[in-house]
Design an enzyme around this catalytic site. Sequence first.
Site, short mmCIF file in Angstrom:
data_model
loop_
_atom_site.label_atom_id
_atom_site.label_comp_id
_atom_site.label_asym_id
_atom_site.label_seq_id
_atom_site.Cartn_x
_atom_site.Cartn_y
_atom_site.Cartn_z
N LYS A 201 2.55 4.67 87.55
CA LYS A 201 3.50 5.77 87.76
C LYS A 201 3.97 5.73 89.20
CE LYS A 201 4.01 10.76 87.69
NZ LYS A 201 3.47 12.03 87.22
N LYS A 255 6.12 4.36 84.18
CA LYS A 255 6.99 5.52 84.41
C LYS A 255 7.54 5.48 85.82
CE LYS A 255 6.61 10.46 84.81
NZ LYS A 255 5.71 11.56 84.94
C1 PBG Z 1 3.35 15.59 86.57
C2 PBG Z 1 4.41 14.85 85.85
C3 PBG Z 1 5.69 14.55 86.33
C4 PBG Z 1 6.37 14.00 85.25
C5 PBG Z 1 5.49 13.96 84.16
N1 PBG Z 1 4.29 14.48 84.56
C6 PBG Z 1 6.35 14.81 87.62
C7 PBG Z 1 5.76 14.35 88.87
O1 PBG Z 1 4.89 13.49 88.90
O2 PBG Z 1 6.18 14.91 89.89
C8 PBG Z 1 7.82 13.59 85.28
C9 PBG Z 1 8.51 13.52 83.97
C10 PBG Z 1 9.98 13.53 84.04
O3 PBG Z 1 10.61 13.46 85.11
O4 PBG Z 1 10.59 13.61 82.97
N2 PBG Z 1 2.30 14.91 87.08
#
Ligand code: PBG
Length: 331
Positions: A201, A255
């Site tokens: 991520k 992601k």
């Molecule tokens: C939280 C999380 C995030 C997303 C999914 N879980 C945001 C972040 O890490 O700030 C993003 C998903 C999206 O943008 O659709 N940990």
Amino acid sequence: MTQSYPNTRLRRTRATGWSRNLHRENVLTPADLIWPLFVTEGSSVEEPITSLLGVSRWSVDGIVARAKEAVDLGIPVVALFPNTQADRRSDDGAEAHNPDNLMCRAIRAIKQECGDDIGVLTDVALDPYTSHGQDGLLNADGYVVNDDTVAVLVDQALNQAEAGADIIAPSDMMDGRVHAIRMALEMGGHTNVQIMSYAAKYASAFYGPFRDAVGSGGLLKGDKKSYQMDPANGLEALREVEMDIAEGADSVMVKPGLAYLDIVRAVKDRFDVPVFAYQVSGEYAMIEAAAAAGAGDRDALVLETLMAFKRAGCSGVLTYHAPLAARLLNG
Ligand code: PBG
């Protein structure tokens, strides 16, 4: 230049619809889709999210209706994200392990209504529950501390599993959390609860609308670069994935999605595990903006980008376009 294979015409198999159907290498079906949903307090509430046009937060009753819609469309999993009331957010995000929090009520309601007709995936990270919008606990310097955060994430994951979650998806990027959560699930008797780790991520600019949706955007100070990955790094993603598999992840996620398809392919080539991608909020918003500006056909853009994930090696995709895509695919 002279042609050394004069009878090869790659256009031959593309000439007709039946032939294109016959030669198609990848297929996209509603069963490839995971539908992220935002939960809010109240009943009969639908709150449109301005930065995520066409996506709303729903109160628990509405979430159940969306889950039933998913079942009817052939979408196998919904992913839940809460917009926690402001007065329930705190420095330590304790609401994350309240057995009656919004998430748990939504999970129980879906499971009561739909049972095993649908899988419920739940996000493990503290950002929807903290007053500072970070995914973990902060020390005095504002640094997100790893091991203490992992201990809290374990409680959060157990809380979700006890409410009936089918797939625990840690999105926090702490080291060692997959192992800790797996052990706790085993000891708690949740042997069939899966873990889909957000393994690679990235600290991405594509998460903006999501942070509006869960209400953490305005609260967040600074960034998440001390735990989410540097977009410049590819090899490190493979190490993240390797570690999460070793720690007991059943499947792994990359992601964001479209800007990281090279990572999806590299992971798929290297490891024999199911790989998923999250086509995140900013990607959804980009497609919607293009369609609204007349710069492309929404339906075609949606299906083309989702197919790209399949071609790159994904078993499935988390996408806010899931219901639209499923409708298109169902004809
Ligand atoms: C939280 C999380 C995030 C997303 C999914 N879980 C945001 C972040 O890490 O700030 C993003 C998903 C999206 O943008 O659709 N940990």
